[in-house]
Write a protein that holds these residues in place. Structure first.
Motif, short mmCIF file in Angstrom:
data_model
loop_
_atom_site.label_atom_id
_atom_site.label_comp_id
_atom_site.label_asym_id
_atom_site.label_seq_id
_atom_site.Cartn_x
_atom_site.Cartn_y
_atom_site.Cartn_z
N TYR A 117 0.76 -0.87 0.14
CA TYR A 117 -0.46 0.04 0.06
C TYR A 117 0.80 1.33 -0.16
N LYS A 118 1.21 1.41 1.27
CA LYS A 118 2.49 2.89 1.30
C LYS A 118 3.25 3.07 -0.02
N ASP A 119 4.08 2.09 -1.10
CA ASP A 119 4.52 2.07 -1.94
C ASP A 119 3.87 2.23 -3.20
N VAL A 120 3.13 1.86 -3.37
CA VAL A 120 1.59 2.54 -4.51
C VAL A 120 0.85 3.56 -4.42
N VAL A 121 0.42 4.40 -3.26
CA VAL A 121 -0.02 5.34 -2.78
C VAL A 121 0.72 7.15 -3.05
N LYS A 122 2.46 6.52 -2.43
CA LYS A 122 2.47 7.89 -2.99
C LYS A 122 2.89 7.89 -3.62
N ASN A 123 2.55 7.07 -5.14
CA ASN A 123 2.46 7.70 -6.23
C ASN A 123 1.27 8.07 -7.23
N ILE A 124 0.15 8.16 -5.76
CA ILE A 124 -1.62 8.22 -6.79
C ILE A 124 -1.34 9.98 -6.99
N PRO A 125 -0.31 11.17 -6.29
CA PRO A 125 -1.04 11.91 -7.19
C PRO A 125 0.08 12.36 -8.42
N LEU A 126 0.65 11.61 -8.52
CA LEU A 126 1.58 11.38 -9.73
C LEU A 126 1.12 10.89 -11.18
N TRP A 127 0.75 10.12 -10.80
CA TRP A 127 -1.00 9.38 -11.79
C TRP A 127 -1.94 10.62 -12.16
N GLN A 128 -2.36 10.87 -10.95
CA GLN A 128 -3.61 11.81 -11.22
C GLN A 128 -3.27 12.94 -11.72
N GLU A 129 -2.36 13.68 -11.55
CA GLU A 129 -1.70 15.39 -11.98
C GLU A 129 -1.56 14.72 -13.69
N GLN A 130 -0.90 13.51 -14.42
CA GLN A 130 -0.95 12.83 -15.90
C GLN A 130 -2.27 12.34 -16.06
N PRO A 132 -5.27 12.92 -15.25
CA PRO A 132 -6.60 13.33 -13.85
C PRO A 132 -8.03 13.21 -14.00
N ASP A 133 -8.98 12.31 -15.15
CA ASP A 133 -9.98 11.59 -15.66
C ASP A 133 -9.86 9.98 -14.99
N SER A 134 -8.53 9.59 -14.68
CA SER A 134 -8.42 7.91 -14.80
C SER A 134 -9.88 7.56 -13.30
N SER A 135 -10.40 6.86 -13.02
CA SER A 135 -10.62 5.60 -12.39
C SER A 135 -9.62 4.77 -11.64
N THR A 136 -10.34 3.78 -11.12
CA THR A 136 -9.45 2.78 -9.76
C THR A 136 -10.56 1.66 -10.23
#
Length: 359
Positions: A117-130, A132-136
């Motif tokens: 979890y911790k290794d994934v969640v730290k990359n969420i802001p960068l992913w959302q920036e690139q 922004p309309d993505s879903s999970t």
């Protein structure tokens, strides 16, 4: 998969227009974890683009590269270079299952059993920036039902506005799971509606179209199995990844061809005739809440008594009915609230329009 095998697959697909007649194409990379092989994916995508250009193929400007990842390597420099290079034709989905507790129930490192979890969640802001309309995409099984509400809320709080979520199709459900499931969804419904999240957030568990009877006009197969092409590392073709050996429990794999010989139409033919009524038992056809009840063609095959794709697995029946009850609760409550808000607005507007009498 080695690059030569990938090239043979691409060559076959691009040179067989009578089989692949769609106006657009998605080139999807899944795993395992595809970003472990970002160099290979980059080479394959370069080859695809070059060949589509060389052939003046109709897909040259009508394609999407799709990657589903666990997100651990998302910030890696090679991955970021690939994103920058292909962003106009790229979709990347990161799977985060919810809270740390729910996510780490299933997503652990192989040798340490440490959760990711911790290794994934730290990359969420960068992913959302690139993107922004993505879903999970979130999957629910028996053990993690109690964490549904808090997990959906947590994902919303991470800034992800759209969540596609479903229960697994396998027969894993225990007595009482449907009751806990319904309670989790009704509690979630209360939270979404009471906090006005329905304006900006979407959770696929709540859908106005589900929970109604279906007549013979609604006779499509649920999924695209047989109308897509899945290719394994050895170059074998499948109607869907779920028919590969590593995805099956009890059955032998269902191969419909390979990169050298192409598709065997006779092995593909059963999938092209699939519809709802030919594979569903009578109770499903006559079910009063049939709409929105999904199935997985691979699980149908895996769970069938014989070597067939025409026997629908019904393990999720009670879970679907629980979802429908919670879904009805959600929409009834939401419409009552919206109706009251409309009446309140009309009342306030009328008060403003009434002019005081002058004596």
């Amino acid at each position: 998969m080695d690059l030569d095998t990938a090239k043979l697959a691409v060559d076959y697909i691009l040179s067989t227009p009578d089989l692949f007649t769609e106006e657009e194409v998605g080139w999807a990379f899944i795993g395992g974890e595809p970003l472990l092989e970002i160099d290979l994916i980059d080479q394959i995508c370069d080859y695809i683009k070059i060949e589509m250009f060389r052939l003046n193929h109709r897909w040259f400007n009508s394609y999407l590269i799709s990657i589903s990842t666990n997100g651990i390597n998302y910030s890696d420099k090679k991955v970021q270079n690939f994103i920058e290079k292909n962003k106009k034709h790229l979709s990347i989905g990161i799977t985060i299952d919810g809270t740390e507790k729910k996510h780490d129930l299933n997503r652990v490192y192989k040798f340490t059993e440490k959760g990711s979890y911790k290794d994934v969640v730290k990359n969420i802001p960068l992913w959302q920036e690139q993107f922004p309309d993505s879903s999970t995409k979130v999957t629910v099984s028996s053990d993690d039902i109690p964490y549904i509400k808090e997990s959906v809320i947590h994902i919303f709080e991470l800034g992800i506005n759209s969540i596609y979520i479903n229960v697994v199709f396998e027969n894993v459900w225990k007595d009482g799971d449907d009751i806990i499931f319904e309670q989790q969804l009704t509690d979630l419904a209360d939270y979404i509606i009471d906090n006005n999240l329905y304006y900006t957030k979407t959770c696929s568990f709540f859908d106005e179209k589900i929970g109604k009877p279906l007549n013979n006009d609604h006779n499509n197969n649920w999924c695209g199995s047989g109308r897509m092409l899945s290719i394994d590392a050895a170059g074998n073709f499948y109607p869907c990844t779920r028919f590969a050996q590593y995805s099956l429990r009890d059955k032998e794999t269902w191969i419909i061809g390979n990169v050298k010989d192409g598709i065997d139409k006779n092995k593909l033919r059963p999938f092209l005739t699939l519809d709802r009524t030919t594979q569903s038992p009578e109770e499903c056809i006559k079910c009063e809440v049939a709409s929105g009840c999904a199935w997985c063609q691979g699980e149908n095959f895996d769970a069938a008594e014989t070597h067939t794709v025409f026997q629908r697995a019904t393990a999720i029946c009670k879970m679907h009915k629980a979802r429908v009850r919670a879904n009805n609760y959600y929409w009834n409550k939401l419409y009552r609230k919206l109706e009251l808000e409309d009446l309140r607005e009309q009342y306030e507007a009328n008060k403003r329009e009434v002019k005081p009498e002058i004596c």
